[in-house]
Design a protein around this motif. Structure first.
Motif: not given
Ligand code: MF3
Ligand code: CO
Ligand code: CO
Length: 277
Positions: A32-42, A119-124
């Motif tokens: 679960v990182r920037p650049g992956i698609t949700t379809g790839e995770l599925d 994903v990556g750095d989230g806001t507070i």
């Protein structure tokens, strides 16, 4: 209303299904990182469930009345998506928050669990929503014991989440689970203490609060007039988070069935069961 009471053998089956569901999330976590698609995770999840676990992804072709068959093996709900997001071409980017909801069937038993990922750095603000929602789920779990009522669970979640300035989605709830994906009872994430069904050892249900940063109202996610039949978003497009565990009512309290090596630890406020003397 008939809530099934699981036998010791049933519970053994549900422990296995629950652990497998959680292990799918463990497997997905580094992806679960920037650049992956949700379809790839599925696809990663689907292949792991089918080929490594010899289990069945319960969402695939699941069709409650009034819905089209669900086309994928997990749900991925991003940012303002509340639940039932359908994996596809969308690329995750830094700052997104995504819920991945996994349900597996093993030997006929269902295990259902979801986690939030930043994903990556989230806001507070995003991190706070995810943390508070996790804590809200645990506030509910801590109420589970024989003699407690479903309204106690909903109430504590609602009071906690609203006390943080957030809102609780009303239209979707936790559910009994076992041989079927969604069984009685409904487990509302709001309500009044001392109301609704009394908990009895052997009941198994999910607790899966959906908490919005803004208003509680939701709508179908229509993009350019088209609706996929599943994806739900907040009406005001505020962020939404969700966590889910499958929980057994034991003689003395609760047992979480959807734990694995990668499960996040409980919040600090959770009292650990006293060690056996
Ligand atoms: N896993 C969801 C739940 O917690 C249900 C998803 S139904 C699906 O109840 F068809 F969208 F997968
Ligand atoms: Co569920
Ligand atoms: Co689920």
């Amino acid at each position: 209303m008939t809530i099934s009471i699981k036998s010791a053998a049933d519970i053994e089956g549900m422990r296995i299904a629950g652990r497998l569901a959680s292990e799918v999330l463990d497997m997905l976590t580094p992806h679960v990182r920037p650049g992956i698609t949700t379809g790839e995770l599925d696809k990663l999840a689907h292949d792991h469930i089918v080929h490594e676990q010899q289990a069945i992804p319960a969402p695939l072709n699941y069709q409650p009345s009034g819905y089209p068959p669900y086309p994928k093996s997990v749900c991925t709900s991003i940012n303002e998506q509340v639940c039932h997001g359908v994996p596809g071409e969308r690329v995750l980017k830094t700052g997104d928050i995504v819920n991945i909801d996994v349900t597996v069937i093993k030997d006929g038993w269902h295990g259902d669990t979801s986690r939030m990922f930043i994903v990556g750095d989230g806001t507070i603000a995003a991190r706070r929503l995810c943390t508070i929602t996790y804590e809200a789920m645990w506030k509910g779990i801590e109420k589970v014991r024989p003699g407690a009522r479903l309204g106690d669970i909903g109430h504590v979640i609602q009071v906690f989440a609203e006390g943080q300035g957030f809102s609780v989605v009303r239209e979707f709830c936790g559910h009994g689970i076992g041989k079927k994906f969604h069984e009685e009872p409904q487990v509302l994430h709001y309500g009044r203490p001392g109301t609704l069904e009394e908990l009895v050892p052997g009941m198994v249900f999910t607790i899966e609060p959906m908490i919005n940063a803004g208003r509680r109202e939701i709508k179908e996610d229509r993009k350019g007039g088209r609706y996929d039949g599943w994806t739900i978003v907040t009406k005001d497009r505020s962020l939404s988070a969700q966590w889910e565990h499958t929980v057994l009512v034991t003689e003395t309290g609760y047992e979480i069935l959807t734990l694995s090596a990668g499960s996040p630890p409980p919040p600090a406020f959770v009292k650990q069961p006293a060690a056996a003397a």
